[in-house]
Design a protein around this motif. Sequence first.
Motif, PDB file in Angstrom:
ATOM      1  N   GLU A   1      17.054   7.687 -22.683  1.00 27.31           N
ATOM      2  CA  GLU A   1      15.487   7.868 -22.980  1.00 27.31           C
ATOM      3  C   GLU A   1      14.659   6.725 -22.528  1.00 27.31           C
ATOM      4  OE1 GLU A   1      14.249  10.480 -25.173  1.00 27.31           O
ATOM      5  OE2 GLU A   1      16.252  11.365 -25.583  1.00 27.31           O
ATOM      6  N   GLU A   2      15.401   5.692 -21.712  1.00 30.32           N
ATOM      7  CA  GLU A   2      14.438   4.765 -21.197  1.00 30.32           C
ATOM      8  C   GLU A   2      13.738   5.080 -19.972  1.00 30.32           C
ATOM      9  OE1 GLU A   2      14.872   0.342 -19.172  1.00 30.32           O
ATOM     10  OE2 GLU A   2      16.792   1.129 -20.248  1.00 30.32           O
ATOM     11  N   GLU A   3      12.394   5.030 -19.893  1.00 27.34           N
ATOM     12  CA  GLU A   3      11.672   5.679 -18.838  1.00 27.34           C
ATOM     13  C   GLU A   3      11.809   4.694 -17.493  1.00 27.34           C
ATOM     14  OE1 GLU A   3       7.870   7.251 -19.648  1.00 27.34           O
ATOM     15  OE2 GLU A   3       9.233   8.874 -20.434  1.00 27.34           O
ATOM     16  N   LEU A   4      12.225   5.532 -16.334  1.00 28.25           N
ATOM     17  CA  LEU A   4      12.020   4.934 -15.140  1.00 28.25           C
ATOM     18  C   LEU A   4      10.544   4.652 -14.756  1.00 28.25           C
ATOM     19  CD1 LEU A   4      14.767   7.051 -13.622  1.00 28.25           C
ATOM     20  CD2 LEU A   4      14.817   4.400 -13.351  1.00 28.25           C
ATOM     21  N   PRO A   5      10.195   3.841 -13.768  1.00 29.01           N
ATOM     22  CA  PRO A   5       8.862   3.814 -13.061  1.00 29.01           C
ATOM     23  C   PRO A   5       8.713   4.991 -12.784  1.00 29.01           C
ATOM     24  CG  PRO A   5      10.009   1.848 -12.476  1.00 29.01           C
ATOM     25  CD  PRO A   5      11.144   2.753 -13.064  1.00 29.01           C
ATOM     26  N   PRO A   6       7.419   5.670 -12.743  1.00 28.60           N
ATOM     27  CA  PRO A   6       7.250   6.920 -12.299  1.00 28.60           C
ATOM     28  C   PRO A   6       7.026   6.918 -10.942  1.00 28.60           C
ATOM     29  CG  PRO A   6       5.226   5.836 -12.942  1.00 28.60           C
ATOM     30  CD  PRO A   6       6.353   5.100 -13.471  1.00 28.60           C
ATOM     31  N   ASN A   7       7.294   8.064 -10.272  1.00 28.88           N
ATOM     32  CA  ASN A   7       6.753   8.306  -8.753  1.00 28.88           C
ATOM     33  C   ASN A   7       5.092   8.245  -8.857  1.00 28.88           C
ATOM     34  OD1 ASN A   7       9.290  10.640  -8.529  1.00 28.88           O
ATOM     35  ND2 ASN A   7       9.253   8.726  -7.788  1.00 28.88           N
ATOM     36  N   VAL A   8       4.558   7.522  -7.781  1.00 29.71           N
ATOM     37  CA  VAL A   8       3.095   7.692  -7.808  1.00 29.71           C
ATOM     38  C   VAL A   8       2.724   7.774  -6.450  1.00 29.71           C
ATOM     39  CG1 VAL A   8       1.193   6.249  -8.304  1.00 29.71           C
ATOM     40  CG2 VAL A   8       3.114   5.945  -9.621  1.00 29.71           C
ATOM     41  N   LEU A   9       1.721   8.769  -5.959  1.00 34.50           N
ATOM     42  CA  LEU A   9       1.321   9.116  -4.746  1.00 34.50           C
ATOM     43  C   LEU A   9      -0.075   8.251  -4.753  1.00 34.50           C
ATOM     44  CD1 LEU A   9       1.127  10.383  -1.947  1.00 34.50           C
ATOM     45  CD2 LEU A   9       0.132  12.204  -3.155  1.00 34.50           C
ATOM     46  N   SER A  10      -0.218   7.433  -4.006  1.00 30.28           N
ATOM     47  CA  SER A  10      -1.456   6.376  -3.935  1.00 30.28           C
ATOM     48  C   SER A  10      -2.181   6.962  -2.722  1.00 30.28           C
ATOM     49  CB  SER A  10      -1.591   4.936  -3.717  1.00 30.28           C
ATOM     50  OG  SER A  10      -0.506   4.449  -4.915  1.00 30.28           O
ATOM     51  N   ILE A  11      -3.466   7.357  -2.664  1.00 33.83           N
ATOM     52  CA  ILE A  11      -4.217   7.619  -1.552  1.00 33.83           C
ATOM     53  C   ILE A  11      -5.374   6.720  -1.716  1.00 33.83           C
ATOM     54  CG2 ILE A  11      -5.869   9.217  -0.611  1.00 33.83           C
ATOM     55  CD1 ILE A  11      -4.505  11.401  -2.261  1.00 33.83           C
ATOM     56  N   PHE A  12      -5.286   5.693  -0.445  1.00 29.80           N
ATOM     57  CA  PHE A  12      -6.083   4.667  -0.350  1.00 29.80           C
ATOM     58  C   PHE A  12      -7.287   4.808   0.584  1.00 29.80           C
ATOM     59  CE2 PHE A  12      -1.903   2.930  -0.264  1.00 29.80           C
ATOM     60  CZ  PHE A  12      -1.917   2.039  -1.494  1.00 29.80           C
ATOM     61  N   ILE A  13      -8.482   4.887  -0.220  1.00 30.89           N
ATOM     62  CA  ILE A  13      -9.932   5.509   0.503  1.00 30.89           C
ATOM     63  C   ILE A  13     -10.596   4.358   1.147  1.00 30.89           C
ATOM     64  CG2 ILE A  13     -11.980   6.599  -0.065  1.00 30.89           C
ATOM     65  CD1 ILE A  13     -10.443   8.026  -2.279  1.00 30.89           C
ATOM     66  N   GLN A  14     -10.685   3.199   0.319  1.00 30.38           N
ATOM     67  CA  GLN A  14     -11.200   1.841   1.152  1.00 30.38           C
ATOM     68  C   GLN A  14     -11.160   0.665   0.394  1.00 30.38           C
ATOM     69  OE1 GLN A  14     -15.525   3.055   0.800  1.00 30.38           O
ATOM     70  NE2 GLN A  14     -15.811   2.242  -1.059  1.00 30.38           N
ATOM     71  N   PRO A  15     -11.126  -0.366   0.780  1.00 31.64           N
ATOM     72  CA  PRO A  15     -11.338  -0.628   2.383  1.00 31.64           C
ATOM     73  C   PRO A  15     -10.266  -0.210   3.313  1.00 31.64           C
ATOM     74  CG  PRO A  15     -10.978  -2.785   1.256  1.00 31.64           C
ATOM     75  CD  PRO A  15     -10.916  -1.493   0.197  1.00 31.64           C
ATOM     76  N   THR A  16      -8.634  -0.327   2.800  1.00 32.56           N
ATOM     77  CA  THR A  16      -7.766   0.236   3.678  1.00 32.56           C
ATOM     78  C   THR A  16      -7.883   1.700   3.327  1.00 32.56           C
ATOM     79  OG1 THR A  16      -6.342  -0.325   1.753  1.00 32.56           O
ATOM     80  CG2 THR A  16      -6.203  -2.018   3.867  1.00 32.56           C
ATOM     81  N   GLU A  17      -7.096   2.487   4.438  1.00 32.45           N
ATOM     82  CA  GLU A  17      -6.735   3.785   4.261  1.00 32.45           C
ATOM     83  C   GLU A  17      -5.495   4.190   4.621  1.00 32.45           C
ATOM     84  OE1 GLU A  17      -9.441   5.167   7.709  1.00 32.45           O
ATOM     85  OE2 GLU A  17     -11.417   4.714   6.782  1.00 32.45           O
ATOM     86  N   GLY A  18      -5.001   4.968   3.827  1.00 32.99           N
ATOM     87  CA  GLY A  18      -3.699   5.258   3.981  1.00 32.99           C
ATOM     88  C   GLY A  18      -2.987   5.917   2.831  1.00 32.99           C
ATOM     89  N   PHE A  19      -1.708   5.795   2.499  1.00 34.40           N
ATOM     90  CA  PHE A  19      -1.086   6.632   1.533  1.00 34.40           C
ATOM     91  C   PHE A  19       0.113   5.522   1.062  1.00 34.40           C
ATOM     92  CE2 PHE A  19      -2.258   9.941   4.147  1.00 34.40           C
ATOM     93  CZ  PHE A  19      -3.054  10.711   3.364  1.00 34.40           C
ATOM     94  N   SER A  20       0.608   5.935  -0.277  1.00 32.08           N
ATOM     95  CA  SER A  20       1.858   5.180  -0.486  1.00 32.08           C
ATOM     96  C   SER A  20       2.679   6.015  -1.530  1.00 32.08           C
ATOM     97  CB  SER A  20       1.988   3.635  -0.875  1.00 32.08           C
ATOM     98  OG  SER A  20       1.490   3.597  -2.256  1.00 32.08           O
ATOM     99  N   LEU A  21       3.947   6.072  -1.524  1.00 30.95           N
ATOM    100  CA  LEU A  21       4.503   7.004  -2.296  1.00 30.95           C
ATOM    101  C   LEU A  21       5.641   6.096  -3.125  1.00 30.95           C
ATOM    102  CD1 LEU A  21       5.150   9.698  -3.548  1.00 30.95           C
ATOM    103  CD2 LEU A  21       6.868   9.926  -1.641  1.00 30.95           C
TER     104      LEU A  21
END
Length: 490
Positions: free
Chosen positions: A366-386
């Motif tokens: 039942e112990e939770e793993l860290p979630p998958n997170v999709l990040s969208i960077f809008i500013q000042p940096t532009e990009g993604f991370s998963l």
Amino acid sequence: TTEQNVLFTIFGGTGDLAKRKLYPSLYRLYKKGFLKEHFAVIGTARREWTNDYYREIVKETLTDLIISEEDATEFANHFYYQSHNVNDAEHYVNLKVLAEKLDDHYQINGNRLFYLAMSPNFFGTITQQLDQQGLVTDNGFNRLIIEKPFGHDYESAAILNEQLREVFDESQIFRIDHYLGKEMVQNISTVRFANTMIESMWNNRYIDNIQITLSESLGVEERGGYYDKSGALRDMVQNHILQIVSLLAMEPPARLKDKDIRNEKIKALRAVRLYKPEEVKDYFVRAQYGIGSTESGLLNNYRNEMNVAEDSQTETFVAGKVLIDTFRWKGVPFYIRTGKRMGEKGTQINVVFKNVPLNLFSEDVEEELPPNVLSIFIQPTEGFSLQLNTKKAGIGLETDTFNLKHKHSAETVANSPEAYEKLIFDCLNGDATNFTHWDEVASSWKFVDVIRQAWDQDQSELPSYQSGSMGPAESDDLLAKDGFNWHWNP
Ligand code: NAD
């Protein structure tokens, strides 16, 4: 590239926006060949300037971009100045004479773009005068670009809209929300609709919650007078944040055409649950920045800022939970926050996915793993991370969490067109995708007005947060009571 024949009339031509954003953007469009021979710009404001003086000012705004003095002069020669008080009907007659002369001289064929780069108090008057004094042509296109804020609540926005609509129809009105010109805001639809992996999971079966953070490190600086009457809710949530929410929440449009996208955005905004006044405190928190200290020294509290009332009740921070009542989003909170004097600076979206059903990598399933997170960077940096969970290298089956990250290079960011350039380009092409439709503005105000009114009636002390922090404890509590926490991806 095809050249556009167009006469720009910029109201507020001596102002900050015109100088910092509009002239450089027009120059970039000129360098790319979208503006060439057949265009002219009339700058108007109250001051008495000569064409020569105006052209020098325009050139000064281009210093970082100019390739040669000759080239800049050639561009600036398309600029004309007409001193003008927007409240004075007679001045529009001068404007009309000049417009017709320039239309003739540059063979523009009646295409006109009116850019209202001044205080919204004047928008109604200007459009009415444009009509009454005959500045609107019938042989070309006539388009109106207007700046924010569009009203200060639903009612004032509706009145303003009525005034505009007496002269221009919806397809001629381009309401600026410059966030919609940002590269990574435009990328939301690409990431969603060009990836099976993402689109198939873009719903309440796989997504736990979505977080939007617009975080500024500066305080109000010299804009205290304006800001104190507005506050974070009106200044950021009503427009930029709800626009981002609508792009994240909308259903796939049939085609990527402005009408299709707008329809979907409008549907999404209409599905945003309107709170009852007594519910507001459960869903939204506000706060004001207090003192703080950074490496560069001690920071003032908001009430001590220039042109801010000593007993100001204006919020410089808002966090809230937005619910969208559709099949897709039932049960998925959209958490939003924005503030000034925050510890981090930047705009990002974090899409937090649900956990796997059981954690096979722990004694306690039942112990939770860290979630998958999709990040969208809008500013000042532009990009993604998963964010993914993987096996830690070595003996055993320990997990490790890491980010697949892509950030646009500094070069890409520097070379990509600035929001205003893209938006003016779109308007020249009659493409309204990245502008806000009246129905979107109306829905957004209706949502925000309930919150604003509840706050205005609430006499309790406004919470404060330390300058340089990520907001008040109430903001963390808002998520904690749902079992979540804010994500910030540096
Ligand atoms: P500003 O105060 O720098 O400029 C206002 C302009 O209006 C000046 O050219 C002034 O001469 C002119 N003006 C004022 N009263 C007039 C009158 N009666 N007749 C004729 N001209 C008159 O303002 P700004 O910062 O350029 O902002 C303009 C608009 O753009 C506002 O709606 C603002 O909210 C919006 N905006 C500005 C920025 C920015 O970065 N400056 C960003 C987003 C939105």
